[in-house]
Design an enzyme around this catalytic site. Sequence first.
Site, PDB file in Angstrom:
ATOM      1  N   ARG A  47       0.844  -1.197   0.000  1.00 31.55           N
ATOM      2  CA  ARG A  47       0.000   0.000   0.000  1.00 31.55           C
ATOM      3  C   ARG A  47       0.881   1.248   0.000  1.00 31.55           C
ATOM      4  NH1 ARG A  47      -3.976   2.638   4.594  1.00 31.55           N
ATOM      5  NH2 ARG A  47      -4.966   4.133   3.171  1.00 31.55           N
ATOM      6  N   HIS A  48       0.406   2.287  -0.661  1.00 32.78           N
ATOM      7  CA  HIS A  48       1.129   3.553  -0.755  1.00 32.78           C
ATOM      8  C   HIS A  48       1.284   4.234   0.609  1.00 32.78           C
ATOM      9  CE1 HIS A  48      -2.456   5.992  -0.011  1.00 32.78           C
ATOM     10  NE2 HIS A  48      -3.103   5.104  -0.761  1.00 32.78           N
ATOM     11  N   THR A  64      -1.038  10.341   2.624  1.00 32.87           N
ATOM     12  CA  THR A  64      -1.358  11.605   1.988  1.00 32.87           C
ATOM     13  C   THR A  64      -2.111  12.482   2.981  1.00 32.87           C
ATOM     14  OG1 THR A  64      -3.568  10.995   1.198  1.00 32.87           O
ATOM     15  CG2 THR A  64      -1.697  10.351  -0.194  1.00 32.87           C
ATOM     16  N   GLN A  89     -10.401   8.688  -0.275  1.00 37.93           N
ATOM     17  CA  GLN A  89      -9.612   9.128  -1.421  1.00 37.93           C
ATOM     18  C   GLN A  89     -10.126   8.611  -2.750  1.00 37.93           C
ATOM     19  OE1 GLN A  89      -5.011  10.129  -0.449  1.00 37.93           O
ATOM     20  NE2 GLN A  89      -5.622   8.068  -0.064  1.00 37.93           N
ATOM     21  N   ARG A 119       0.404   8.960  -5.618  1.00 38.36           N
ATOM     22  CA  ARG A 119       0.823   8.486  -4.293  1.00 38.36           C
ATOM     23  C   ARG A 119       1.423   7.086  -4.361  1.00 38.36           C
ATOM     24  NH1 ARG A 119      -4.804   8.817  -4.622  1.00 38.36           N
ATOM     25  NH2 ARG A 119      -6.047   6.994  -3.991  1.00 38.36           N
ATOM     26  N   GLU A 175      -6.962   2.562  -7.016  1.00 37.06           N
ATOM     27  CA  GLU A 175      -7.878   2.347  -5.911  1.00 37.06           C
ATOM     28  C   GLU A 175      -9.300   2.171  -6.429  1.00 37.06           C
ATOM     29  OE1 GLU A 175      -8.781   1.144  -3.317  1.00 37.06           O
ATOM     30  OE2 GLU A 175      -8.178   2.464  -1.662  1.00 37.06           O
ATOM     31  N   GLY A 207      -5.320   0.679  -0.416  1.00 38.94           N
ATOM     32  CA  GLY A 207      -5.862  -0.150   0.653  1.00 38.94           C
ATOM     33  C   GLY A 207      -7.021  -1.034   0.256  1.00 38.94           C
TER      34      GLY A 207
END
Length: 229
Positions: free
Chosen positions: A10-11, A14, A23, A61, A86, A155
Site C-alpha cells: 500500500r502507498h 497523503t 480518497q 501516491r 484504488e 488499501g
Amino acid sequence: MTAGTVVLLRHARTAYNASLRLQGQIDIPLDDVGRWQATEGAGALASSHRATAIVTSDLGRAVETAKAYAEALGGAPVRTDVRLRERGFGTWEGLSAEELRERWPEEYAAWRRGAEPVSAGAESKAAVGARMAEAVAEHADGLDDDATLVVVSHGAAISLAVTAMLGLDPASWRGLAGMHNVHWSHLHRAGEGAVPAWRLVAHNVGAGYPLDQWQAGPDWNLEPGPKSA
C-alpha cells in the site's frame, strides 16, 4: 511460468489519509510524513523482498511509493498499470466520514456493514477484485518460478485483490483487516493445480514501528521547543 511470490504494497500517507477523507481515485501526492514512510518502508521491504519486477498504480501516491522502493533496490525499473488504481467511490470521493454520515445516513451505515454505495456511483467490489487479480496475474506470468513481483496499490484495492486471489468472493467476504500505509501482503504461489492458486503468507506487515509512531512521522519523539516571547 509465473512468479512464485507476489507482494502487494500500500502507498504511503497523503493529506487525505491524515484527515480521514475517502480518497478513491483522486490523485493527490504524499505529504511530508508519507514521504518519510515511503523511505522507511522501502528499506524494510527491500530487506525481506527484492523484486524481480515492480508494477504500480498510475496514481501519484502509489508511483512515489514505488519509486522509493525502487531506489532502495538501487534504481530498479517501475511500470504503471491503471488497473491497479484504488476503488472508485464516485461522488463520495474527498469526503469525510462525518460528511458522508450527514448526507447519506442510511447508505453510509449500510456501507459500513459491507453493502455497496450504489447511489454514489462507486465501483463494485467484484469489479475491483477482478481487475486487480487480472493485472497481478498478467504481470506475474512470464516471470521465473523463483521471481518476486511487487505490486504497489491502495488499501481497498489490495484487500479485494487478495480476496480474489484466494478464491473468495470480493462482493461478500470481509475477512481481511485494512492495511496501514506502506504495509504489505505476501502471497506465495501454490502447487500446480492447487485451489486456490495462491496462499497468503503474511498480511499488513510493515517497517516495525509502533503504529502511533508510524502515523506521527519522523518527529514523533521530539519534545516541544521553548516558546518564543
